[in-house]
Design a protein around this motif. Structure first.
Motif, PDB file in Angstrom:
ATOM      1  N   ILE A   1       0.509 -19.497  23.474  1.00  0.00           N
ATOM      2  CA  ILE A   1      -0.884 -19.268  23.852  1.00  0.00           C
ATOM      3  C   ILE A   1      -1.816 -19.737  22.738  1.00  0.00           C
ATOM      4  O   ILE A   1      -2.856 -20.342  23.009  1.00  0.00           O
ATOM      5  CB  ILE A   1      -1.124 -17.778  24.204  1.00  0.00           C
ATOM      6  CG1 ILE A   1      -0.313 -17.397  25.443  1.00  0.00           C
ATOM      7  CG2 ILE A   1      -2.608 -17.491  24.414  1.00  0.00           C
ATOM      8  CD1 ILE A   1      -0.678 -18.139  26.709  1.00  0.00           C
TER       9      ILE A   1
ATOM     10  N   LEU B   1      -3.415 -21.831  30.662  1.00  0.00           N
ATOM     11  CA  LEU B   1      -3.839 -20.505  30.196  1.00  0.00           C
ATOM     12  C   LEU B   1      -4.109 -19.567  31.373  1.00  0.00           C
ATOM     13  O   LEU B   1      -3.711 -18.399  31.346  1.00  0.00           O
ATOM     14  CB  LEU B   1      -5.084 -20.617  29.316  1.00  0.00           C
ATOM     15  CG  LEU B   1      -4.854 -21.077  27.892  1.00  0.00           C
ATOM     16  CD1 LEU B   1      -6.190 -21.354  27.198  1.00  0.00           C
ATOM     17  CD2 LEU B   1      -4.063 -20.047  27.111  1.00  0.00           C
TER      18      LEU B   1
ATOM     19  N   ARG C   1      -1.948 -16.277  32.106  1.00  0.00           N
ATOM     20  CA  ARG C   1      -2.614 -14.972  32.122  1.00  0.00           C
ATOM     21  C   ARG C   1      -2.248 -14.181  33.372  1.00  0.00           C
ATOM     22  O   ARG C   1      -1.914 -12.994  33.299  1.00  0.00           O
ATOM     23  CB  ARG C   1      -4.130 -15.141  32.049  1.00  0.00           C
ATOM     24  CG  ARG C   1      -4.880 -13.836  32.005  1.00  0.00           C
ATOM     25  CD  ARG C   1      -6.392 -14.076  31.943  1.00  0.00           C
ATOM     26  NE  ARG C   1      -7.120 -12.896  31.572  1.00  0.00           N
ATOM     27  CZ  ARG C   1      -7.360 -11.860  32.371  1.00  0.00           C
ATOM     28  NH1 ARG C   1      -6.889 -11.863  33.594  1.00  0.00           N
ATOM     29  NH2 ARG C   1      -8.041 -10.823  31.944  1.00  0.00           N
TER      30      ARG C   1
ATOM     31  N   LEU D   1      -0.059 -10.661  33.197  1.00  0.00           N
ATOM     32  CA  LEU D   1      -0.582  -9.398  33.726  1.00  0.00           C
ATOM     33  C   LEU D   1       0.432  -8.731  34.651  1.00  0.00           C
ATOM     34  O   LEU D   1       0.640  -7.509  34.600  1.00  0.00           O
ATOM     35  CB  LEU D   1      -1.904  -9.612  34.436  1.00  0.00           C
ATOM     36  CG  LEU D   1      -3.090  -9.949  33.536  1.00  0.00           C
ATOM     37  CD1 LEU D   1      -4.323 -10.268  34.368  1.00  0.00           C
ATOM     38  CD2 LEU D   1      -3.377  -8.825  32.555  1.00  0.00           C
TER      39      LEU D   1
END
Length: 119
Positions: free
Chosen positions: A77, A102, A106, A110
């Motif tokens: 990241i 990205l 993400r 999550l």
């Protein structure tokens, strides 16, 4: 050295190989390096969820998952964020920009963190 015998029967001619028909081009034949790392983490998390494993082994898998996720953020990241900040618009072999990678990472992180917390 063996001499060629002019009276020997001739070898039969080998027919030429038929030409291969070209495969249709896949729209995206490459895997994304960052997303495949996350999928590996998901498989580790799956082992932590598997009740057939002894309890302490499951706890170890949870710790391994957390450690690998930390490393993912520190290396992958961070590298993607540096590309975005530098304004690079180059695409990865799978056709995604750093911004797209990205966003996809993400969303997957999550989901994985929620699963990790639930276990």
């Amino acid at each position: 050295m063996a001499a060629i015998d002019p009276g020997a029967p001739a070898r039969p001619a080998v027919p030429p190989r038929p030409r291969r028909t070209p495969r249709p081009k896949a729209t995206n034949p490459y895997l994304n390096r960052e997303l495949s790392w996350l999928e590996y983490n998901a498989r580790v998390l799956h082992e932590a969820r598997d009740e057939r494993n002894p309890l302490l082994e499951r706890v170890k898998f949870l710790a391994i998952f957390a450690s690998m996720l930390d490393e993912f953020f520190q290396i992958r990241i961070a590298g993607l964020r540096q590309q975005v900040e530098a304004g690079k618009v180059a695409r990865s072999p799978d056709g995604r920009t750093a911004d797209e990678q990205l966003a996809a990472a993400r969303a997957r992180v999550l989901e994985l963190v929620a699963d990790h917390s639930a276990v």
